[in-house]
Enzyme design. Structure first.
Site, short mmCIF file in Angstrom:
data_model
loop_
_atom_site.label_atom_id
_atom_site.label_comp_id
_atom_site.label_asym_id
_atom_site.label_seq_id
_atom_site.Cartn_x
_atom_site.Cartn_y
_atom_site.Cartn_z
N ASP A 95 -46.14 35.36 66.08
CA ASP A 95 -46.95 34.20 65.69
C ASP A 95 -47.37 33.45 66.95
O ASP A 95 -46.90 33.72 68.06
CB ASP A 95 -46.13 33.29 64.76
CG ASP A 95 -46.99 32.27 64.01
OD1 ASP A 95 -48.24 32.33 64.11
OD2 ASP A 95 -46.41 31.40 63.34
N LYS A 96 -48.27 32.49 66.72
CA LYS A 96 -48.75 31.62 67.80
C LYS A 96 -48.53 30.20 67.31
O LYS A 96 -48.68 29.91 66.13
CB LYS A 96 -50.26 31.88 67.97
CG LYS A 96 -50.95 31.23 69.10
CD LYS A 96 -51.61 29.88 68.87
CE LYS A 96 -52.42 29.62 67.67
NZ LYS A 96 -53.00 28.25 67.62
N HIS A 97 -48.11 29.31 68.21
CA HIS A 97 -47.98 27.91 67.83
C HIS A 97 -48.67 27.05 68.88
O HIS A 97 -48.51 27.27 70.08
CB HIS A 97 -46.50 27.50 67.72
CG HIS A 97 -46.34 26.03 67.44
ND1 HIS A 97 -46.46 25.52 66.16
CD2 HIS A 97 -46.13 24.97 68.26
CE1 HIS A 97 -46.31 24.21 66.22
NE2 HIS A 97 -46.11 23.85 67.48
N SER A 98 -49.43 26.07 68.40
CA SER A 98 -50.07 25.14 69.33
C SER A 98 -49.43 23.77 69.17
O SER A 98 -49.08 23.38 68.04
CB SER A 98 -51.57 25.07 69.02
OG SER A 98 -52.08 23.81 69.37
N THR A 135 -54.09 23.31 60.55
CA THR A 135 -54.62 24.56 59.99
C THR A 135 -54.66 24.54 58.46
O THR A 135 -55.61 25.02 57.84
CB THR A 135 -53.74 25.74 60.49
OG1 THR A 135 -53.81 25.74 61.91
CG2 THR A 135 -54.22 27.08 59.97
N ARG A 183 -36.60 10.31 63.10
CA ARG A 183 -37.17 10.17 64.46
C ARG A 183 -38.38 9.25 64.42
O ARG A 183 -38.58 8.43 65.32
CB ARG A 183 -37.60 11.55 64.99
CG ARG A 183 -36.45 12.37 65.52
CD ARG A 183 -36.86 13.80 65.74
NE ARG A 183 -37.90 13.94 66.74
CZ ARG A 183 -38.72 14.99 66.83
NH1 ARG A 183 -38.62 16.00 65.99
NH2 ARG A 183 -39.62 15.03 67.78
N SER A 198 -37.23 21.00 66.81
CA SER A 198 -38.00 20.87 65.57
C SER A 198 -39.02 22.00 65.44
O SER A 198 -39.09 22.69 64.40
CB SER A 198 -38.71 19.50 65.60
OG SER A 198 -39.65 19.39 64.58
N LYS A 202 -38.47 25.92 63.15
CA LYS A 202 -39.40 26.30 62.08
C LYS A 202 -40.09 27.63 62.41
O LYS A 202 -40.29 28.47 61.55
CB LYS A 202 -40.40 25.18 61.84
CG LYS A 202 -39.74 23.98 61.14
CD LYS A 202 -40.67 22.83 60.92
CE LYS A 202 -41.02 22.13 62.20
NZ LYS A 202 -41.68 20.85 62.08
N LYS A 203 -40.46 27.80 63.67
CA LYS A 203 -41.11 29.07 64.05
C LYS A 203 -40.13 30.23 63.94
O LYS A 203 -40.46 31.29 63.44
CB LYS A 203 -41.66 28.98 65.49
CG LYS A 203 -42.92 28.17 65.60
CD LYS A 203 -44.11 28.91 65.03
CE LYS A 203 -44.83 28.10 63.99
NZ LYS A 203 -45.96 28.80 63.35
N1 URA Z 1 -44.34 19.15 65.55
C1 URA Z 1 -43.14 19.36 64.96
O1 URA Z 1 -43.01 20.14 64.03
N2 URA Z 1 -42.07 18.68 65.44
C2 URA Z 1 -42.16 17.82 66.47
O2 URA Z 1 -41.17 17.26 66.83
C3 URA Z 1 -43.42 17.61 67.07
C4 URA Z 1 -44.50 18.31 66.59
#
Ligand code: URA
Length: 455
Positions: A95-98, A135, A183, A198, A202-203
């Site tokens: 995957d790619k995350h931005s 997205t 937070r 965080s 999730k990734k």
């Molecule tokens: N996106 C997230 O999912 N978590 C963060 O802490 C910042 C951006």
């Protein structure tokens, strides 16, 4: 992994140890996160006040790399994870995350490109956040497109076409929901350690063999200072590698909107154009970044001998129509109506639009890209509060890029909204931030640095 439950630790001890600058043990971290995930309204194993104190202690003291890897892993397994064993044996998941940008629609190109090359892209994406687009909001402008598939259906779509794009579910990384909400109220959002845990929990819950991170830097990034973006990239790469996922981060410039359009449907339209072979000159940077990121994914996944060869393969998959064919399959399998791509310019037509013209001759020299992002959100593309609907129609079209020569009266930006009254404030914001100067500005390269794990 040592199994731990919330019963084996005392939250106050964990807080005191971090407050006093000690290195937390694995058992302490796992126990604390288990307590966060297992608590119910009737059984508060750890209170909001204690979680908030823990977050502030981490914010102030930071975490060692092993502590961060443990925290991320504990969060990742706090709920359901995608079971990649349902895919064909030997399938490489990537995957790619931005970290978030303006006009950053690269996911919509990258998922079908990489799937067309034979890798699996289980993409779990987010909604618009602050001044940046999301997205999911873009995909949901396609009539019928379902971003809330069950994990079982997600796997079926992946098996059939190599990519599936969904949103976060309540059962994936539940610990992050609790931590993130606190937070937001305790001034601890900006900790690079908490951001890493965080995002990466999730990734990594997607069960990835590879991950390419696009860490933005510049006036439109959440982190404005280069050193801060770099530090975050290093933490994320180290955490991904510690979890056994091949991880690379690209530090990329975000100082103007990426590509031609910023908004929701307009970004889908731009990507569909590119996948159908229509390459508008204003889309050039977006195509280049998409090919670069996809190139790294193809390299990590063994489909190319280098990232450069991967970028060339990516571009050929775009030009041949293979990526578009995969895109149509993804949309169909997720319930979307592909007929809207036949003439994307005439779908979701905005009710109101206004053009901002250059007031003098010169070069497009500067803009605060965060302010541009906020203008896009205020046009209706984003939300004032969580849960608000977003407008499919709203957005902007850029007619010039930083460094372009412009002449008086030339169109610079077109604004789109659902009604005339929504145009005034964004127009003021854009007028105030977009600068024309006599000197051609110095530009940063699109990709500033690639961060990889040290061997
Ligand atoms: N996106 C997230 O999912 N978590 C963060 O802490 C910042 C951006």
């Amino acid at each position: 992994m040592t199994p731990r439950t919330s019963q084996t630790i005392h939250p106050l001890d964990v807080i005191l140890h971090k407050r006093d600058g000690l290195v937390l043990t694995e058992a302490e971290i796992r126990g604390f996160i288990a307590a966060v995930a297992e608590r119910t309204p009737e059984r508060q194993l750890v209170t909001d006040a204690q979680i908030a104190s823990f977050l502030m202690a981490v914010f102030q003291r930071g975490l060692s790399l092993p502590e961060l890897a443990t925290l991320t892993e504990a969060m990742r397994f706090s709920g359901e994870v995608f079971d990649a064993s349902v895919l064909a044996p030997g399938t490489f998941t990537i995957d790619k995350h931005s970290t978030g940008g303006v006009g950053d629609k690269t996911s919509l190109l990258i998922a079908p490109i990489v799937a067309a090359a034979g890798l699996a892209v289980p993409m779990i994406s987010g909604r618009s956040l602050g001044h940046t687009g999301g997205t999911l909001d873009k995909l949901e402008t396609i009539p019928g497109f379902d971003t809330q598939l069950s994990l079982a259906r997600f796997a079926e779509v992946l098996r059939e076409c190599g990519a599936a794009l969904i949103g976060q579910t309540p059962t994936i990384v539940p610990a992050d929901r609790v931590l993130y909400a606190l937070r937001d109220h305790t001034g601890t959002v900006e900790s690079p350690f908490l951001i890493t845990a965080s995002i990466m929990s999730k990734k990594l819950a997607e069960s990835l063999n590879g991950l390419v991170l696009d860490v933005k830097t510049g006036s439109g990034a959440f982190m404005k200072r280069y050193e801060d973006s770099r530090f975050l990239a290093e933490l994320m790469v180290s955490t991904g590698e510690a979890a056994g996922t091949k991880t690379v981060a690209l530090l990329t410039t975000m100082d103007e909107p990426l590509g031609r359009f910023s908004g929701n449907w307009v970004e889908v339209w731009e990507c569909v154009d590119v996948m159908r072979g229509i390459r508008h000159p204003m889309s050039r940077d977006m195509i280049e970044l998409s090919n670069t990121l996809a190139g790294w994914m193809l390299f990590l996944g063994g489909k190319a001998e280098s990232a450069e060869a991967g970028a060339a393969l990516s571009d050929s998959l775009l030009r041949s129509g293979a990526a578009y064919a995969t895109w149509l399959k993804i949309v169909e399998l997720q319930g979307g109506d592909t007929s809207v791509f036949d003439n994307p310019a005439s779908f979701h037509k905005p009710a109101a639009s206004r053009v901002l013209h250059a007031q003098q001759d010169g070069y497009l020299s500067a803009m605060d890209c965060t302010e541009v992002g906020w203008a896009v959100q205020r046009l209706g593309a984003g939300r004032a509060k969580p849960g608000d609907p977003v407008s499919a129609h709203a957005g902007i079209e850029m007619h010039a890029k930083l460094g372009d020569k412009v002449t008086t009266g030339q169109p610079l930006i077109t604004l789109f909204a659902e009604d005339e009254s929504k145009l005034d404030e964004p127009e003021r914001m854009l007028r105030a931030t977009v600068q024309i100067g006599a000197e051609k500005p110095e530009r940063q390269p699109l990709v500033r640095e690639v961060i990889r794990a040290t061997p």
